[in-house]
Scaffold this motif. Structure first.
Motif, PDB file in Angstrom:
ATOM      1  N   GLU A   1       0.881  -1.276   0.058  1.00  0.00           N
ATOM      2  CA  GLU A   1       0.091  -0.082   0.029  1.00  0.00           C
ATOM      3  C   GLU A   1       0.952   1.105   0.053  1.00  0.00           C
ATOM      4  O   GLU A   1       0.503   2.192  -0.558  1.00  0.00           O
ATOM      5  CB  GLU A   1      -0.964   0.006   0.942  1.00  0.00           C
ATOM      6  CG  GLU A   1      -1.881  -1.012   1.165  1.00  0.00           C
ATOM      7  CD  GLU A   1      -2.775  -1.060   2.515  1.00  0.00           C
ATOM      8  OE1 GLU A   1      -3.970  -1.113   2.318  1.00  0.00           O
ATOM      9  OE2 GLU A   1      -2.353  -1.096   3.575  1.00  0.00           O
TER      10      GLU A   1
ATOM     11  N   LEU B   1       0.970   3.948  -2.756  1.00  0.00           N
ATOM     12  CA  LEU B   1       0.588   5.380  -2.179  1.00  0.00           C
ATOM     13  C   LEU B   1       1.659   6.414  -2.951  1.00  0.00           C
ATOM     14  O   LEU B   1       1.388   7.504  -3.182  1.00  0.00           O
ATOM     15  CB  LEU B   1       0.557   5.642  -0.715  1.00  0.00           C
ATOM     16  CG  LEU B   1       0.650   6.972  -0.033  1.00  0.00           C
ATOM     17  CD1 LEU B   1      -0.850   7.274  -0.222  1.00  0.00           C
ATOM     18  CD2 LEU B   1       0.716   6.920   1.454  1.00  0.00           C
TER      19      LEU B   1
ATOM     20  N   LYS C   1      -7.822   5.206   6.006  1.00  0.00           N
ATOM     21  CA  LYS C   1      -6.777   5.309   4.742  1.00  0.00           C
ATOM     22  C   LYS C   1      -7.338   5.916   3.605  1.00  0.00           C
ATOM     23  O   LYS C   1      -6.608   6.461   3.000  1.00  0.00           O
ATOM     24  CB  LYS C   1      -6.836   3.887   4.434  1.00  0.00           C
ATOM     25  CG  LYS C   1      -5.936   2.973   5.457  1.00  0.00           C
ATOM     26  CD  LYS C   1      -5.636   1.461   5.070  1.00  0.00           C
ATOM     27  CE  LYS C   1      -4.766   0.590   5.978  1.00  0.00           C
ATOM     28  NZ  LYS C   1      -4.748  -0.719   5.622  1.00  0.00           N
TER      29      LYS C   1
ATOM     30  N   TRP D   1      -5.283   8.820   1.788  1.00  0.00           N
ATOM     31  CA  TRP D   1      -4.804   8.796   0.254  1.00  0.00           C
ATOM     32  C   TRP D   1      -5.305  10.274  -0.327  1.00  0.00           C
ATOM     33  O   TRP D   1      -4.704  10.686  -1.132  1.00  0.00           O
ATOM     34  CB  TRP D   1      -5.940   7.643  -0.376  1.00  0.00           C
ATOM     35  CG  TRP D   1      -5.154   6.465  -0.245  1.00  0.00           C
ATOM     36  CD1 TRP D   1      -5.514   5.337   0.648  1.00  0.00           C
ATOM     37  CD2 TRP D   1      -4.383   5.699  -1.290  1.00  0.00           C
ATOM     38  NE1 TRP D   1      -4.656   4.108   0.340  1.00  0.00           N
ATOM     39  CE2 TRP D   1      -4.022   4.456  -0.709  1.00  0.00           C
ATOM     40  CE3 TRP D   1      -3.724   6.147  -2.482  1.00  0.00           C
ATOM     41  CZ2 TRP D   1      -3.273   3.569  -1.452  1.00  0.00           C
ATOM     42  CZ3 TRP D   1      -2.912   5.306  -3.105  1.00  0.00           C
ATOM     43  CH2 TRP D   1      -2.577   4.148  -2.638  1.00  0.00           C
TER      44      TRP D   1
ATOM     45  N   SER E   1      -2.568  12.865  -2.153  1.00  0.00           N
ATOM     46  CA  SER E   1      -2.597  13.272  -3.259  1.00  0.00           C
ATOM     47  C   SER E   1      -2.580  14.807  -3.428  1.00  0.00           C
ATOM     48  O   SER E   1      -2.057  15.484  -4.313  1.00  0.00           O
ATOM     49  CB  SER E   1      -3.772  12.908  -4.145  1.00  0.00           C
ATOM     50  OG  SER E   1      -3.925  11.425  -3.926  1.00  0.00           O
TER      51      SER E   1
END
Length: 411
Positions: A259, A263, A311, A315, A319
């Motif tokens: 992950e 990411l 989570k 994310w 971003s």
């Protein structure tokens, strides 16, 4: 726009060195070295990795202004870039021989690789004022960073299947090959060295003398002095977020290794997008306004990270941070370029590099201390917002970095 082949080759060099930044410096090798080569049950791996990074960065900080001065007076800037690049590529290739228990050998190789990588940036950055007209340096700077993010993404995608097979030695070989191949155009098409007639020893002597004069020269430039003070603070915040974002995601939010890689890829893609989208505004709005926008964005990200508890939310926040990453780096480089006198590019960018490397010290110490005191990483990530706020405040007093008058550049 000057020579388009030079601009393209300059951008491709960023593509090349970003393969090192992503795989060796940020995502895969640090974990492999700490957990497999050294063994991190008692924190020994973290200790050795920290020592290697600190030693290499300290060397670059102390030598960047000096080497920049030598390059300018000897007319060997391109050769210096080649030497540093070759050092990094060779050291990374030799990592393929490192096996479990070879902590000391891995330590020296990563020190050499990091010196080659970070030290070469002094000379790489200094070519910006030669290859792009001053009214277009902002967008060319952004194109370089954007191309670099593409290199990070490609190298990580190529590394994933090798990592899944446990072929880490091939990962290091892959990075060294990518770095070598995509740096070739820069050594072919970037402006050639112009010999000054000074022998290396004399050039070194003058470089040492002028390193101090450069500091004095920058210090006397009031606006440059204020910008570098702002840059020292907000770049410290940026470096700290980069260093601790994966640790925060893993420790506080429970992200697994796969992950974390995904990411990082997402952040690189959003950083690439941000660099391209903001390339023209750096010139039309002015780099100061763009840096201001990016710092407001990063301050917001730090505050939101304090409250995040899922989570998916992280994310989204990561971003958004990526969008500001490419923007703040490209605009900062373009803003500093306005203070650089002709013929002293390497010296001034040596100072710029030194400030940038120095800014990797205080932020991590603050983050670690706050985290230890409160027993939580949330107050620590919030404390980093102070670095962005201080840098943003100082930046507002810099009387430079305004919009460019975008007339056709002279032939």
């Amino acid at each position: 726009m000057k020579n388009k082949r030079q601009i393209l080759s300059w951008c491709l060099f960023d593509f090349a060195n970003s393969t090192y930044s992503a795989v060796i410096a940020a995502v895969i090798f640090p974990v492999y070295y700490a957990n497999v080569i050294v063994g991190n049950e008692a924190g020994a791996g973290d200790l050795w990795w920290g020592r290697a990074v600190s030693l290499s960065m300290a060397f670059v900080v102390l030598t960047s202004p000096i080497m920049g001065g030598i390059a300018d007076y000897s007319g060997l800037r391109k050769r210096f870039l080649f030497a540093y690049t070759l050092l990094c590529i060779a050291a990374v290739a030799f990592l393929s021989f490192i096996t479990k228990g070879m902590a000391l050998e891995g330590f020296f190789l990563i020190v050499l690789a990091n010196i080659g990588m970070e030290g070469g940036f002094v000379f790489y950055n200094s070519f910006l004022t030669d290859i792009a007209h001053k009214d277009y340096q902002g967008r060319v700077s952004a194109w370089g960073y954007a191309t670099g993010y593409a290199g990070s993404i490609l190298s990580l995608l190529m590394a994933i299947p090798l990592v899944n097979r446990g072929s880490f030695d091939l990962v290091w070989i892959m990075v060294s090959l990518l770095f070598a191949v995509f740096s070739v155009p820069a050594f072919i098409f970037l402006p050639q060295d112009k010999k000054t007639g000074l022998k290396t020893v004399h050039a070194a002597s003058k470089g040492l003398q002028d390193a101090w004069k450069t500091f004095i020269g920058v210090w006397k430039k009031k606006e440059a002095r204020k910008f570098l003070a702002a840059y020292l603070f907000y770049e410290d915040g940026v470096n700290t977020v980069i260093v601790f974002s994966s640790i925060f995601a893993a420790t506080t939010l429970g992200f697994e290794t796969k992950e974390l890689i995904l990411l990082y890829l997402v952040v690189q893609m959003t950083a690439l997008t941000g660099a391209f989208v903001m390339a023209r505004p750096i010139d039309t709005w002015g780099p100061k306004r763009v840096v201001t926008f990016a710092l407001v964005l990063w301050t917001t990200v730090s505050v939101l990270a304090f409250f995040v508890d899922s989570k998916p939310a992280f994310w989204l926040i990561a971003s958004i941070a990526g969008l500001g990453l490419g923007t703040v780096q490209a605009a900062s480089r373009a803003l500093f370029a306005e203070f650089v006198p002709k013929g002293h590019e390497s010296e001034y960018f040596g100072v710029y590099s030194m400030v940038g490397k120095t800014s990797a010290v205080a932020g991590p110490l603050v983050f670690g201390s706050v985290s230890a005191i409160y027993g939580s990483q949330r107050p620590a990530i919030l404390s980093i917002a102070l670095f962005f706020i201080i840098g943003l405040t100082i930046l507002q007093y810099v009387k430079s970095g305004g919009p460019k008058d975008l007339q056709p550049p002279p032939e």
